[in-house]
Design an enzyme around this catalytic site. Structure first.
Site, PDB file in Angstrom:
ATOM      1  N   GLU A 121       0.844  -1.190   0.000  1.00  0.00           N
ATOM      2  CA  GLU A 121       0.000   0.000   0.000  1.00  0.00           C
ATOM      3  C   GLU A 121       0.881   1.243   0.000  1.00  0.00           C
ATOM      4  OE1 GLU A 121      -2.725   0.463   3.265  1.00  0.00           O
ATOM      5  OE2 GLU A 121      -3.759   2.096   2.278  1.00  0.00           O
ATOM      6  N   GLU A 298      -5.310  -2.768  12.652  1.00  0.00           N
ATOM      7  CA  GLU A 298      -5.013  -3.629  11.493  1.00  0.00           C
ATOM      8  C   GLU A 298      -5.968  -4.818  11.452  1.00  0.00           C
ATOM      9  OE1 GLU A 298      -3.206  -2.103   9.501  1.00  0.00           O
ATOM     10  OE2 GLU A 298      -2.276  -0.735  10.935  1.00  0.00           O
ATOM     11  N   HIS A 301      -9.311  -3.827  10.019  1.00  0.00           N
ATOM     12  CA  HIS A 301      -9.279  -3.650   8.565  1.00  0.00           C
ATOM     13  C   HIS A 301      -9.746  -4.908   7.826  1.00  0.00           C
ATOM     14  CE1 HIS A 301      -7.828   0.235   7.374  1.00  0.00           C
ATOM     15  NE2 HIS A 301      -6.647   0.153   7.966  1.00  0.00           N
TER      16      HIS A 301
HETATM   17  N1  ARG Z   1      -3.156   0.863   5.694  1.00  0.00           N
HETATM   18  C1  ARG Z   1      -2.070   1.063   6.601  1.00  0.00           C
HETATM   19  C2  ARG Z   1      -2.641   1.171   7.992  1.00  0.00           C
HETATM   20  O1  ARG Z   1      -3.741   1.560   8.183  1.00  0.00           O
HETATM   21  C3  ARG Z   1      -1.274   2.288   6.263  1.00  0.00           C
HETATM   22  C4  ARG Z   1      -0.167   1.991   5.318  1.00  0.00           C
HETATM   23  C5  ARG Z   1       0.177   3.135   4.484  1.00  0.00           C
HETATM   24  N2  ARG Z   1       1.453   2.963   3.843  1.00  0.00           N
HETATM   25  C6  ARG Z   1       1.922   3.753   2.880  1.00  0.00           C
HETATM   26  N3  ARG Z   1       3.112   3.578   2.471  1.00  0.00           N
HETATM   27  N4  ARG Z   1       1.200   4.692   2.353  1.00  0.00           N
HETATM   28  O2  ARG Z   1      -2.030   0.858   8.950  1.00  0.00           O
HETATM   29 ZN    ZN Z   2      -5.446   1.750   8.495  1.00  0.00          ZN
END
Ligand code: ARG
Ligand code: ZN
Length: 897
Positions: A121, A298, A301
């Protein structure tokens, strides 16, 4: 290249299944992918454009046929296949070569402490293989991982383990299959020398889930709290949202090199080890709380993000806002709701509001971006609450404002209505990639709700300023509240529309009790109520609400629980505020009243300071805080928060021209003054709240430690040898890091031999624990001692420092930017230091570099001399060769604003 929401188009091709195969090696890794592709429209002749970055293409096959060079186009960011079979579906096979050991950007596949891991991500999957790297491409994956058996005994990926075995040459493999469709940003792979803490969780409907937390062997004892947190989160999501885990295995892996806090990859969460590893001796209460929150985040999610995902990255808040809200609620239920709310609102004020008033201001759903990573703001920054000198990382997930928006739905609908909305959301959208409107529609439709102009929250940037004017009519026995709202202009959005602001209010009678409200008149309608607080729906630029049957002039308690993320200006007098501080039944607003008083008082002192007038502290303020301090009916952590002054940034934020030196001097003055006038009480607190018992992570014990350590920091600010002795004693007697580090921080406020000795002692003790050493870096980097930039420069050469490790950069460099007096030093030394580092860092890790460059973004808030110096650094950065898009976006927008 700037990308716009309004240009979203559906993909021309969908991917149904993806079979990946990794052959891990020391100097290169071969990635083979086999994708079943189907055109969205039958017989489509569109080209298929795949994203790819830093990849070496080995071969492309369509339906088993090898493509020759002229059959495709390759540039540094894309692989384009112009002519494809006009079939319902066809098979695409691509082999690429990548170099994980040289990947210092920590996105895609990289190595951390000898182990392989991934971070995809938002757009890291394109650094692994050519793919349509966008979240609306959802496919079922299998993943075969093959590597050396001694170097990489553990081979993990998403889903279920299908088979594993040895192969020749000392190698082995594992084959994983993920039964759920997912976007590629949720792909994960881990390979290395790891051991696991194992446990199980039985879901409500009887599924036995095997839980594994993986770390290097020496860290295994430090995973107990993470496992406790995971099980608590699984249970909570069932109890509160009826959501159960959907696979038989859940893995968490801790890695030392990680750009962010953690990542929710399907069934294989990867965490920054800072957010997994804890023991009483090596982690503070703040760390324990952060671990609980982020493990929860996490895990949550899995439903809000993974089962239902985002159509495109503009919808980030769909998953992050909602999941941050969920983790906040989880932490509230596990500890104290008021204290958690205070902490979250403070973070919002420290990070979000300033950002929304600066060049990077953007709505909850941005209209455009250059580099998506820059929109995961607020996560993993370092800060400290100066006054109490407790230094800690703020580790929170991005999208705090998004979480506030979700919270407003809940405020408007109540718990049950909100739950109905969530249920409908999953009923409609399971296994889909959707938008913020879809969430809005589910909330609305499930409740038949009228959300008026609520959607403005998604599209308008900037923090609304709400003014409230009150008046009491003794004859008519009515009390009126007039609201007006104004949203300041932001880059690209000069004018704004009014938005829907839910205002939770209560009215206090002269004894401090809530008046039972009977009815409220608004816009020609009368609403009958019979409770002590109500929600006013403010939707217009100006409107009035009149309460009837009010027998004396009340004191209004407005925006209870911080019911909307706005800046509030009221006509409440100081006496009203002191009254609220003493009596409000809404504890959040008791704290808030104290903060409003402190902000007013500090701003006045700042202007006195600037005019060289002598500083005098209002005795009523001392009294007010003094009575909170000795109110034994209050929660101890609440007291600790209530006696903590607003941060320097918050005060600077309210000034026309921010003056870091004046604000620093004033805060220091107020702090010392309070300490000196309340020292007897503070000392009592320290003495009564010690404990020699073993460390327990629960609210009462954390609250006790928080209060004791806040009091200790106050006392130590007095520089009185007796209190230095007291702090030294606390340092020596401490049985856990929370107490020990607080004492260390208290002692190191003042330059001198005590400080040097104690810092050296602490380092010697903990030099083998990199997480503790990071705190040692942070303590020094955030220091306000004069000329600290020289110290920090020296620390760059310390053997324990490493520019390639994000946590160390956040501690030492991010921490330095957290000391306004030193970062904004008038000779420009702080700016120059940061400018040079950013250029160096950008070559290694653009994501981390762009976080650091953000410290410059509000340069226009300062005086002309500072503006000139900061601007010169931004220009120098902009002229650097090979600047990343990440840093370019922040630096150019900062200069343009
Ligand atoms: N979805 C991740 C979380 O909520 C965030 C990661 C974002 N990373 C990035 N390189 N933009 O913990
Ligand atoms: Zn998140």
């Amino acid at each position: 290249k700037e990308i716009f929401l309004k240009n979203y188009t559906k993909p021309d091709y969908y991917f149904e299944t993806v079979d990946l195969s990794f052959s891990l090696g020391e100097d290169k890794t071969i990635v083979s992918s086999k994708i079943k592709v189907s055109p969205r429209v039958q017989g489509s002749s569109a080209a298929l454009v795949l994203d790819g970055h830093d990849l070496k293409l080995l071969s492309v096959k369509v339906e088993g046929k090898l493509l020759k060079e002229g059959d495709y186009q390759l540039d540094s960011r894309h692989l384009t296949l112009p002519s494809l079979p006009a079939e319902d579906s066809f098979v695409l096979e691509i082999d690429t070569e990548i170099y994980p050991h040289m990947n210092t950007s920590l996105e895609g596949l990289y190595k951390s402490s000898g182990n392989f891991c991934t971070q995809c991500e938002a757009e890291g999957f394109r650094k692994i293989t050519f793919y349509q790297d966008r979240p609306d491409i959802m496919a079922k994956y299998t993943c075969r991982v093959e590597g050396d058996k001694t170097l990489y005994p553990v081979l993990l990926s998403n889903g279920n383990l299908i088979s594993q075995g040895d192969i020749e040459g000392g190698r082995h493999y594992a084959l994983w299959e993920d039964p759920f469709k997912k976007p590629c940003y949720l792909f994960a792979l881990v390979a290395g020398q790891l051991v696991s803490r194992d446990d199980t969780f039985t879901t409500r409907s009887g599924r036995q889930v095997s839980l594994k937390i993986w770390t290097p062997a020496e860290d295994l004892p430090k995973t107990a709290h993470a496992m406790y947190s995971l099980k608590a989160a699984m249970k909570w999501d069932e109890d509160v949202f009826g959501l159960e885990y959907d696979l038989d295995l859940f893995n968490i892996v801790a890695v030392p090199d990680f750009n962010m806090g953690a990542m929710e990859n399907k069934s294989l969460n990867i965490f920054n080890s800072k957010l997994v590893l804890a023991s009483p001796e090596t982690a503070t209460d703040a760390d324990y709380a952060a671990i609980l929150g982020v493990i929860g985040h996490e895990y949550f999610h899995n439903w809000t993000g993974n089962r239902v995902t985002c159509r495109d990255w503009f919808q980030l808040s769909l998953k992050e806002g909602l999941t941050v809200f969920r983790d906040q609620e989880f932490s509230s239920d596990m500890g104290s709701r008021t204290v958690k709310r205070i902490a979250d609102v403070s973070k919002l004020r420290i990070y979000q509001f300033p950002q929304d008033a600066g060049p990077m201001a953007h709505p909850v759903r941005p209209h455009s971006y250059i580099k998506m990573d820059n929109f995961y703001t607020g996560k993993f920054l370092c800060t400290r609450r100066k006054f109490i000198k407790t230094i800690y990382y703020v580790v929170f997930q991005s999208n705090m404002l998004g979480a506030e928006v979700v919270r407003m739905y809940k405020t408007l609908l109540g718990s049950e209505g909100f739950r109905k909305g969530i249920d409908l959301y999953f009923k409609r959208h399971d296994e889909q990639a959707v938008t913020c409107e879809d969430f809005f529609a589910a909330m609305r439709d499930a409740n038949n709700a009228d959300f008026a102009n609520f959607l403005q929250w998604y599209s308008q940037a900037g923090t609304p300023v709400v003014k409230v004017v009150s008046s009491y009519d003794a004859e008519a026995r009515t009390f009126s509240l007039k609201f007006s709202q104004e949203i300041p202009p932001t880059p690209g959005q000069p004018t704004k529309e009014p938005t829907f602001i839910p205002v939770v209010v209560g009215l206090l009678d002269s004894s401090g009790k809530d008046i039972t409200l009977s009815s409220v008149h608004h816009d020609g309608t009368v609403q009958t109520i019979s409770s002590s607080s109500t929600i006013l729906r403010v939707t217009k630029k100006e409107e009035e609400f009149v309460f009837s049957d009010i027998s004396e002039r009340p004191v209004p308690s407005l925006f209870r629980g911080f019911s909307a993320p706005v800046r509030v200006e009221t006509d409440l007098s100081n006496d009203d505020l002191f009254f609220l501080l003493a009596h409000d039944s809404d504890e959040f607003n008791r704290w808030e009243a104290g903060q409003v008083l402190a902000r007013k008082l500090m701003l006045n002192l700042v202007s006195d300071f600037q005019q060289n007038k002598p500083l005098v502290l209002n005795p009523k303020f001392v009294q007010g805080l003094g009575s909170v301090l000795s109110d034994s009916s209050l929660d101890k952590e609440f007291i600790a928060k209530a006696i903590t002054l607003p941060g320097e940034g918050e005060i600077m934020d309210m000034m026309v021209v921010a003056d870091p030196d004046a604000v620093h001097a004033v805060r220091k003055f107020v702090r010392k003054q309070l300490a000196s006038e309340l020292k007897a009480e503070l000392l009592k607190i320290v003495e009564n709240n010690r404990s020699t018992e073993a460390y327990v992570f629960d609210h009462p014990n954390m609250a006790r430690r928080a209060l004791k350590n806040t009091a200790l920091a106050y006392l130590a600010s007095l520089e009185d040898p007796a209190y230095m002795e007291l702090a030294l004693n606390e340092y020596k007697m401490a049985t856990n890091l929370t107490d020990q580090f607080a004492a260390l921080a208290a002692l190191s406020q003042h330059p001198g031999k005590t400080r040097d000795d104690i810092l050296a002692d602490f380092y010697n003790k903990w030099q083998d624990d990199y997480l503790v050493v990071n705190k040692w870096f942070l303590l020094q980097s955030t220091s306000d001692i004069p000329g600290n930039v020289e110290n920090v420069k020296k620390l760059l050469d310390h053997p324990a420092f490493d520019l390639r490790n994000p946590n160390k950069v956040y501690s030492l460099i991010g921490g330095f930017c957290g000391s306004p007096v030193n970062f904004h030093a008038k000779d420009g030394s702080g700016y120059k230091f940061l400018g040079d580092i950013v250029v160096q860092l950008d070559k290694l890790n653009p994501q981390v570099a762009s976080r650091m460059v953000s410290a410059f973004s509000r340069w226009k808030r300062y005086d002309e001399t500072r503006q000139g110096l900061a601007k010169a650094q931004l220009e120098m950065i902009m002229s650097a060769n090979g600047l990343s898009e990440n840093v370019f976006e922040i630096a150019s927008k900062s200069l343009a604003a």
